[in-house]
Motif scaffolding. Sequence first.
Motif, PDB file in Angstrom:
ATOM      1  N   ASP A 118       0.850  -1.182   0.000  1.00 51.66           N
ATOM      2  CA  ASP A 118       0.000   0.000   0.000  1.00 51.66           C
ATOM      3  C   ASP A 118       0.893   1.241   0.000  1.00 51.66           C
ATOM      4  OD1 ASP A 118      -1.762   2.054   0.362  1.00 51.66           O
ATOM      5  OD2 ASP A 118      -2.684   1.262   2.190  1.00 51.66           O
ATOM      6  N   GLU A 120       0.162   4.283   0.198  1.00 53.48           N
ATOM      7  CA  GLU A 120      -0.312   5.347   1.082  1.00 53.48           C
ATOM      8  C   GLU A 120       0.217   5.152   2.500  1.00 53.48           C
ATOM      9  OE1 GLU A 120      -1.938   8.087   0.291  1.00 53.48           O
ATOM     10  OE2 GLU A 120      -1.852   7.505  -1.824  1.00 53.48           O
ATOM     11  N   THR A 121       0.004   3.963   3.062  1.00 53.02           N
ATOM     12  CA  THR A 121       0.463   3.687   4.427  1.00 53.02           C
ATOM     13  C   THR A 121       1.903   3.172   4.449  1.00 53.02           C
ATOM     14  OG1 THR A 121      -0.316   1.401   4.373  1.00 53.02           O
ATOM     15  CG2 THR A 121      -1.888   3.081   5.065  1.00 53.02           C
ATOM     16  N   ASP A 165       5.726  10.046   4.943  1.00 53.31           N
ATOM     17  CA  ASP A 165       4.460  10.716   5.244  1.00 53.31           C
ATOM     18  C   ASP A 165       4.418  11.238   6.677  1.00 53.31           C
ATOM     19  OD1 ASP A 165       4.567   8.139   6.171  1.00 53.31           O
ATOM     20  OD2 ASP A 165       2.426   7.736   5.894  1.00 53.31           O
TER      21      ASP A 165
END
Length: 256
Positions: A118, A120-121, A165
């Motif tokens: 993933d 995003e994470t 992030d």
Amino acid sequence: MFQSQSPKPHHGLDFDAFDDVQSPRTEPADIDAIVDRAISRRAFLDGAAALGLTAFLGAYSGTSSSAAAESASTFEDGFSFSPLPASTADAVQVPPGYRATPLVKWGDPILADGVTFDPETRGTPESQSRAFGDNNDGMEFFSSGSRHVLAVNNEFTNLTVMFGDNDGQRPESPADRAKSMAACGLSFVEVQQAGDGRWQASPQSELNRRVTPSTPAEIAGPARGHPLMRTRDAPGGTTTRGTFANCGTGRTPWGT
């Protein structure tokens, strides 16, 4: 454990920069060493012999003069491929006639119960422990019959990538630290050659394996049970746990 040469911590440095501070290189890597090896005395003798053989075969077997010229060209520059010009492009570049394709990437699942990465994470501790690890600088290729396994070390974590992030681009929670640890260690993945000659990873292979800093391991051989092998976690000196910060690679004399 090894004690740092400097008692002062170096905050804000990535692992490569930290290594440079702790163990500064006396001289930078020099491309001249590679060139010297390519045109060493041995290469000169090998090239001269090859050129002589080509000329001999050309005279007696009808070999074209272009083959002799090609061999001479290879002999003169010491390499068997067209060199690439220096470049700062963020891309893998290979000489004409070669190709480079990704085989397996950080976060790719290599165990049967792994999940798709993933972006995003950037994964979890659980998904990372079942996926290809981070930042390797060594590998070994093992074959048994028609099956092949690539064994790769995962030395450390690229924190700015894995935690890009996060505000500080660093681990900020116990889960972050566990994920970073799970990305270190060793990755074993079976690879197969497809019909077009390209190699592919086999993510469902029963030969695939991850070893992280937390993976239990048995100690065998004459060191087993030795007082120097005993720790608080393994007072019997017969077990240990995982690996990390394992720079480089090496095949044992017995083939593992």
